[in-house]
Scaffold this active site. Structure first.
Site, PDB file in Angstrom:
ATOM      1  N   ASP A 113      21.220 -42.775 -32.730  1.00 37.86           N
ATOM      2  CA  ASP A 113      22.042 -41.628 -33.125  1.00 37.86           C
ATOM      3  C   ASP A 113      23.230 -42.140 -33.935  1.00 37.86           C
ATOM      4  OD1 ASP A 113      22.237 -38.528 -31.719  1.00 37.86           O
ATOM      5  OD2 ASP A 113      24.006 -39.249 -32.798  1.00 37.86           O
TER       6      ASP A 113
ATOM      7  N   TYR B 118      17.842 -26.938 -45.973  1.00 36.57           N
ATOM      8  CA  TYR B 118      17.341 -27.089 -44.596  1.00 36.57           C
ATOM      9  C   TYR B 118      15.885 -26.615 -44.539  1.00 36.57           C
ATOM     10  CZ  TYR B 118      17.080 -26.801 -39.506  1.00 36.57           C
ATOM     11  OH  TYR B 118      16.710 -26.978 -38.198  1.00 36.57           O
TER      12      TYR B 118
HETATM   13  N1  LIG Z   1      19.112 -25.925 -32.496  1.00 39.70           N
HETATM   14  C1  LIG Z   1      18.246 -25.217 -33.176  1.00 39.70           C
HETATM   15  O1  LIG Z   1      18.311 -23.981 -33.211  1.00 39.70           O
HETATM   16  C2  LIG Z   1      17.120 -25.887 -33.910  1.00 39.70           C
HETATM   17  C3  LIG Z   1      16.038 -25.107 -34.349  1.00 39.70           C
HETATM   18  C4  LIG Z   1      14.998 -25.712 -35.035  1.00 39.70           C
HETATM   19  C5  LIG Z   1      15.033 -27.078 -35.280  1.00 39.70           C
HETATM   20  N2  LIG Z   1      16.109 -27.813 -34.855  1.00 39.70           N
HETATM   21  C6  LIG Z   1      16.093 -29.228 -35.171  1.00 39.70           C
HETATM   22  O2  LIG Z   1      16.182 -29.969 -33.976  1.00 39.70           O
HETATM   23  C7  LIG Z   1      16.735 -31.254 -34.240  1.00 39.70           C
HETATM   24  C8  LIG Z   1      17.816 -31.553 -33.233  1.00 39.70           C
HETATM   25  O3  LIG Z   1      18.841 -30.597 -33.400  1.00 39.70           O
HETATM   26  P1  LIG Z   1      19.758 -30.072 -32.209  1.00 39.70           P
HETATM   27  O4  LIG Z   1      19.677 -28.606 -32.218  1.00 39.70           O
HETATM   28  O5  LIG Z   1      19.475 -30.819 -30.968  1.00 39.70           O
HETATM   29  O6  LIG Z   1      21.177 -30.444 -32.847  1.00 39.70           O
HETATM   30  P2  LIG Z   1      22.430 -31.278 -32.324  1.00 39.70           P
HETATM   31  O7  LIG Z   1      23.414 -31.150 -33.433  1.00 39.70           O
HETATM   32  O8  LIG Z   1      22.778 -30.865 -30.957  1.00 39.70           O
HETATM   33  O9  LIG Z   1      21.871 -32.786 -32.269  1.00 39.70           O
HETATM   34  C9  LIG Z   1      21.601 -33.525 -33.420  1.00 39.70           C
HETATM   35  C10 LIG Z   1      21.839 -34.996 -33.138  1.00 39.70           C
HETATM   36  O10 LIG Z   1      21.500 -35.717 -34.330  1.00 39.70           O
HETATM   37  C11 LIG Z   1      22.514 -36.676 -34.586  1.00 39.70           C
HETATM   38  N3  LIG Z   1      22.561 -36.977 -36.020  1.00 39.70           N
HETATM   39  C12 LIG Z   1      23.054 -36.224 -37.035  1.00 39.70           C
HETATM   40  N4  LIG Z   1      22.959 -36.872 -38.192  1.00 39.70           N
HETATM   41  C13 LIG Z   1      22.371 -38.065 -37.926  1.00 39.70           C
HETATM   42  C14 LIG Z   1      22.013 -39.184 -38.723  1.00 39.70           C
HETATM   43  N5  LIG Z   1      22.248 -39.213 -40.039  1.00 39.70           N
HETATM   44  N6  LIG Z   1      21.430 -40.243 -38.114  1.00 39.70           N
HETATM   45  C15 LIG Z   1      21.209 -40.241 -36.772  1.00 39.70           C
HETATM   46  N7  LIG Z   1      21.553 -39.222 -35.971  1.00 39.70           N
HETATM   47  C16 LIG Z   1      22.118 -38.142 -36.544  1.00 39.70           C
HETATM   48  C17 LIG Z   1      23.800 -36.023 -34.092  1.00 39.70           C
HETATM   49  O11 LIG Z   1      24.822 -36.984 -33.842  1.00 39.70           O
HETATM   50  C18 LIG Z   1      23.310 -35.324 -32.838  1.00 39.70           C
HETATM   51  O12 LIG Z   1      23.389 -36.164 -31.707  1.00 39.70           O
HETATM   52  C19 LIG Z   1      17.201 -31.214 -35.705  1.00 39.70           C
HETATM   53  O13 LIG Z   1      16.236 -31.833 -36.535  1.00 39.70           O
HETATM   54  C20 LIG Z   1      17.242 -29.726 -36.002  1.00 39.70           C
HETATM   55  O14 LIG Z   1      17.084 -29.455 -37.374  1.00 39.70           O
HETATM   56  C21 LIG Z   1      17.135 -27.257 -34.169  1.00 39.70           C
END
Ligand SMILES: NC(=O)c1ccc[n+]([C@@H]2O[C@H](COP(=O)([O-])OP(=O)(O)OC[C@H]3O[C@@H](n4cnc5c(N)ncnc54)[C@H](O)[C@@H]3O)[C@@H](O)[C@H]2O)c1
Length: 252
Positions: free
Chosen positions: A37, A156
């Site tokens: 991360d 996105y």
């Molecule tokens: N939350 C939603 O509604 C949702 C829906 C569909 C898909 N997603 C996808 O799920 C995945 C996780 O998202 P989440 O909701 O848990 O978000 P979140 O923001 O809670 O977690 C994302 C994590 O990724 C890390 N991160 C960000 N940029 C980074 C980088 N360049 N290198 C390494 N780590 C990095 C952040 O520090 C964080 O710990 C993402 O790919 C997101 O697009 C989320």
């Protein structure tokens, strides 16, 4: 029953939300976990939570858009745990919310660098390792934004569509070498990302929920349960598929 005991998983974006809950779910089943991360504080906290369960985890500070960082999480995992059996290629950012004609080019590039290039680098270097190791299971995080247009978040949506292309292509290329590559397409899920997206507004959150047949966000645990299942050997014939986890959004 799938056996995760003493198998090793790498989870990008494992410091928060869906990644952290998946890390905890796999660790509870006995897996060793590498948290990759960009946030040291969040990643170390995930390691602490896993160690509290009596399981093994390491943190590797990683920007997934930097190929040297990606090579480093692969190398460190192999040195520490001996193999890479499971990979949750999950880190992603939402970018800015604004319509396409106004979208700033530098933020567009940043979203592409993290969501698309980061996912590609992870697949490339983890698959190289899995080929040496006799196989493995991979889950890539797409989104329901990968299945339809998403007004306000064009890069996105575009990068999440690209995850589907990478998933299906990699699945076809490596199925005969015992590597499975699937993707998940979560709908709105209660994580920091969703809070940033709605900027803490209850009104915007209610608007989002009104578009979900279940009328609520998913929880990161619900997504983690499904990812854990997909990474397990009970579903060894599952490959190249994209699974919505979205309270019914794709049904309407
Ligand atoms: N939350 C939603 O509604 C949702 C829906 C569909 C898909 N997603 C996808 O799920 C995945 C996780 O998202 P989440 O909701 O848990 O978000 P979140 O923001 O809670 O977690 C994302 C994590 O990724 C890390 N991160 C960000 N940029 C980074 C980088 N360049 N290198 C390494 N780590 C990095 C952040 O520090 C964080 O710990 C993402 O790919 C997101 O697009 C989320």
């Amino acid at each position: 029953m799938s056996d995760y005991n003493n198998k090793t998983a790498i989870i990008t974006g494992g410091g928060s939300g869906i990644g952290r809950q998946t890390a905890l779910s796999l660790a509870r089943k006995g897996a060793n976990v590498t948290i990759a991360d960009i946030s040291e504080e969040a990643g170390e906290e995930s390691v602490r939570l896993i160690e509290e369960l009596g399981r093994n985890a390491i943190f590797v500070k990683t920007d997934v858009s930097n190929v040297e960082d990606v090579k480093a999480y692969v190398k460190k995992t192999k040195e520490t745990f001996g193999s890479i059996d499971m990979f949750f290629n999950n880190a992603g950012i939402e970018g800015k919310v604004t319509s396409l004609a106004d979208y700033p080019e530098d933020i567009f590039e940043k979203v592409v660098d993290i969501n698309l290039k980061g996912a590609f680098y992870g697949l490339k270097y983890v698959i190289q390792e899995m080929l040496q190791n006799g196989g493995g299971a991979i889950v890539n995080t797409a989104s329901n934004a990968a299945l339809d247009g998403s007004p306000g978040v064009s890069p996105y949506s575009a990068t999440k569509h690209s995850i589907v292309g990478l998933t299906k292509t990699a699945a076809g290329e490596y199925a005969s070498q015992n590597i499975r590559v699937n993707a998940i397409a979560p709908g709105p899920t209660a994580t920091n990302m969703m809070d940033r997206f709605t900027q803490g507004s209850e009104e915007v959150a209610d608007q989002v929920k009104s578009g979900i047949p279940a009328n609520r966000y998913g929880t990161p645990e619900e997504v983690a349960n499904f990812v854990t299942f997909l990474l397990g050997s009970d579903v060894n014939f599952t490959n190249g598929a994209v699974y919505p986890i979205d309270g019914g959004i794709t049904s309407v």
